[in-house]
Each structure stands twice: as C-alpha cells, then as structure tokens.
Design a protein around this motif. Sequence first.
Motif, PDB file in Angstrom:
ATOM      1  N   TRP A  29      -8.127   6.704  -0.492  1.00  0.00           N
ATOM      2  CA  TRP A  29      -8.808   6.207  -1.684  1.00  0.00           C
ATOM      3  C   TRP A  29      -9.462   4.847  -1.448  1.00  0.00           C
ATOM      4  N   LYS A  30      -8.919   4.085  -0.541  1.00  0.00           N
ATOM      5  CA  LYS A  30      -9.527   2.794  -0.208  1.00  0.00           C
ATOM      6  C   LYS A  30     -10.926   3.015   0.363  1.00  0.00           C
ATOM      7  N   ASN A  31     -11.093   4.067   1.141  1.00  0.00           N
ATOM      8  CA  ASN A  31     -12.352   4.312   1.838  1.00  0.00           C
ATOM      9  C   ASN A  31     -13.309   5.258   1.114  1.00  0.00           C
ATOM     10  N   GLU A  32     -12.781   6.152   0.298  1.00  0.00           N
ATOM     11  CA  GLU A  32     -13.634   7.162  -0.324  1.00  0.00           C
ATOM     12  C   GLU A  32     -14.213   6.726  -1.656  1.00  0.00           C
ATOM     13  N   SER A  33     -13.356   6.359  -2.556  1.00  0.00           N
ATOM     14  CA  SER A  33     -13.811   6.005  -3.896  1.00  0.00           C
ATOM     15  C   SER A  33     -12.666   5.325  -4.629  1.00  0.00           C
ATOM     16  N   THR A  34     -12.984   4.774  -5.755  1.00  0.00           N
ATOM     17  CA  THR A  34     -11.951   4.164  -6.576  1.00  0.00           C
ATOM     18  C   THR A  34     -11.244   5.267  -7.357  1.00  0.00           C
ATOM     19  N   PRO A  35      -9.956   5.432  -7.133  1.00  0.00           N
ATOM     20  CA  PRO A  35      -9.241   6.470  -7.873  1.00  0.00           C
ATOM     21  C   PRO A  35      -8.949   6.016  -9.304  1.00  0.00           C
ATOM     22  N   THR A  36      -8.537   6.942 -10.111  1.00  0.00           N
ATOM     23  CA  THR A  36      -8.096   6.607 -11.459  1.00  0.00           C
ATOM     24  C   THR A  36      -6.570   6.646 -11.474  1.00  0.00           C
ATOM     25  N   PHE A  37      -5.993   6.026 -12.470  1.00  0.00           N
ATOM     26  CA  PHE A  37      -4.536   6.061 -12.609  1.00  0.00           C
ATOM     27  C   PHE A  37      -4.031   7.499 -12.740  1.00  0.00           C
ATOM     28  N   PRO A  38      -4.660   8.331 -13.593  1.00  0.00           N
ATOM     29  CA  PRO A  38      -4.184   9.717 -13.690  1.00  0.00           C
ATOM     30  C   PRO A  38      -4.262  10.477 -12.358  1.00  0.00           C
ATOM     31  N   LEU A  39      -5.308  10.229 -11.573  1.00  0.00           N
ATOM     32  CA  LEU A  39      -5.437  10.909 -10.279  1.00  0.00           C
ATOM     33  C   LEU A  39      -4.291  10.522  -9.348  1.00  0.00           C
ATOM     34  N   ILE A  40      -4.002   9.238  -9.238  1.00  0.00           N
ATOM     35  CA  ILE A  40      -2.909   8.789  -8.373  1.00  0.00           C
ATOM     36  C   ILE A  40      -1.589   9.362  -8.865  1.00  0.00           C
ATOM     37  N   LEU A  41      -1.344   9.237 -10.139  1.00  0.00           N
ATOM     38  CA  LEU A  41      -0.095   9.716 -10.732  1.00  0.00           C
ATOM     39  C   LEU A  41       0.096  11.214 -10.491  1.00  0.00           C
ATOM     40  N   GLU A  42      -0.936  11.983 -10.760  1.00  0.00           N
ATOM     41  CA  GLU A  42      -0.850  13.440 -10.591  1.00  0.00           C
ATOM     42  C   GLU A  42      -0.694  13.828  -9.124  1.00  0.00           C
ATOM     43  N   THR A  43      -1.402  13.154  -8.237  1.00  0.00           N
ATOM     44  CA  THR A  43      -1.306  13.457  -6.809  1.00  0.00           C
ATOM     45  C   THR A  43       0.111  13.200  -6.303  1.00  0.00           C
ATOM     46  N   LEU A  44       0.681  12.063  -6.674  1.00  0.00           N
ATOM     47  CA  LEU A  44       2.058  11.775  -6.265  1.00  0.00           C
ATOM     48  C   LEU A  44       3.029  12.775  -6.873  1.00  0.00           C
ATOM     49  N   TYR A  45       2.809  13.128  -8.125  1.00  0.00           N
ATOM     50  CA  TYR A  45       3.705  14.084  -8.790  1.00  0.00           C
ATOM     51  C   TYR A  45       3.672  15.450  -8.096  1.00  0.00           C
ATOM     52  N   ARG A  46       2.472  15.921  -7.771  1.00  0.00           N
ATOM     53  CA  ARG A  46       2.361  17.233  -7.121  1.00  0.00           C
ATOM     54  C   ARG A  46       3.092  17.259  -5.780  1.00  0.00           C
ATOM     55  N   HIS A  47       3.082  16.146  -5.084  1.00  0.00           N
ATOM     56  CA  HIS A  47       3.734  16.113  -3.767  1.00  0.00           C
ATOM     57  C   HIS A  47       5.235  15.823  -3.857  1.00  0.00           C
ATOM     58  N   THR A  48       5.626  14.963  -4.771  1.00  0.00           N
ATOM     59  CA  THR A  48       7.022  14.498  -4.796  1.00  0.00           C
ATOM     60  C   THR A  48       7.856  15.090  -5.922  1.00  0.00           C
ATOM     61  N   GLY A  49       7.189  15.584  -6.969  1.00  0.00           N
ATOM     62  CA  GLY A  49       7.927  16.056  -8.132  1.00  0.00           C
ATOM     63  C   GLY A  49       8.441  14.926  -9.005  1.00  0.00           C
ATOM     64  N   ARG A  50       7.968  13.726  -8.737  1.00  0.00           N
ATOM     65  CA  ARG A  50       8.395  12.548  -9.507  1.00  0.00           C
ATOM     66  C   ARG A  50       7.191  11.923 -10.203  1.00  0.00           C
ATOM     67  N   VAL A  51       7.406  11.446 -11.418  1.00  0.00           N
ATOM     68  CA  VAL A  51       6.376  10.704 -12.143  1.00  0.00           C
ATOM     69  C   VAL A  51       6.525   9.245 -11.730  1.00  0.00           C
ATOM     70  N   GLU A  52       5.596   8.779 -10.914  1.00  0.00           N
ATOM     71  CA  GLU A  52       5.683   7.441 -10.310  1.00  0.00           C
ATOM     72  C   GLU A  52       4.674   6.487 -10.941  1.00  0.00           C
ATOM     73  N   CYS A  53       4.872   6.178 -12.216  1.00  0.00           N
ATOM     74  CA  CYS A  53       3.945   5.287 -12.928  1.00  0.00           C
ATOM     75  C   CYS A  53       3.851   3.920 -12.256  1.00  0.00           C
ATOM     76  N   SER A  54       4.980   3.356 -11.927  1.00  0.00           N
ATOM     77  CA  SER A  54       5.010   2.011 -11.381  1.00  0.00           C
ATOM     78  C   SER A  54       4.276   1.927 -10.040  1.00  0.00           C
ATOM     79  N   PHE A  55       4.588   2.846  -9.126  1.00  0.00           N
ATOM     80  CA  PHE A  55       3.965   2.776  -7.806  1.00  0.00           C
ATOM     81  C   PHE A  55       2.505   3.219  -7.844  1.00  0.00           C
TER      82      PHE A  55
END
Length: 109
Positions: A70-96
């Motif tokens: 995301w640093k190199n491609e585009s500016t992500p959104t909070f929902p995109l980061i949150l959902e991507t982490l959730y899909r991989h980890t199964g955890r809702v990682e709001c803070s990180f």
Amino acid sequence: MFEPKIDVQQAVAGLRKREKGLITYEKIMTSYKNTNLSNDMTFQRTFNGFYRIRRNEDWRKFYYENFEKWKNESTPTFPLILETLYRHTGRVECSFSSKMLATLCPDFP
C-alpha cells in the motif's frame, strides 16, 4: 485560587520519557518511505516496539507485506486495511489498521 504544586524533577523525568517516544515516532515516520517494509527487520522491530505489536510471525509477515504494497501502490482506506487483515487473520484489528494508515497518511487520525 488553585495553585498546583509541581515537582520539577518529576516533570522533567516525564518529559524525558516522552522525548524517547517522540524520537522513535519521528524515526518511523521518516524511514518507512525509504525502506522495504516487508523485509526490513530493523524497521519492523522499531514499529512493533513502539506500537506494542505482539502477534505471531505469520501475522506480522502479512501485515508488513501489505504495508509495503500500500505504501507503493496507493493510499488505502481504513475499511480496506481492516477487512484485509480480518480475511487473513480472522481478527478485527482496528488499532493496528489505524496505526498503519496513520503512518501512510499522517493527516489521518
């Protein structure tokens, strides 16, 4: 009238503690652009320590690979980061998620 009693030594000690954190924060914010976040272990240790990331190696690998992408491609959104982490980890990682976004986009909270 209220006049607070200030322990000068205690106040100076408190400022010194904060100074270390501010120096670390500045290091993170100035170095992330010029390093490969997916494999720079020094950056990762600094970021992990500052933000108290205590997750397993698989989680951290995924996190920093996406951070770099995301640093190199585009500016992500909070929902995109949150959902991507959730899909991989199964955890809702709001803070990180917000910490990553605030690093990539310092104007965000």
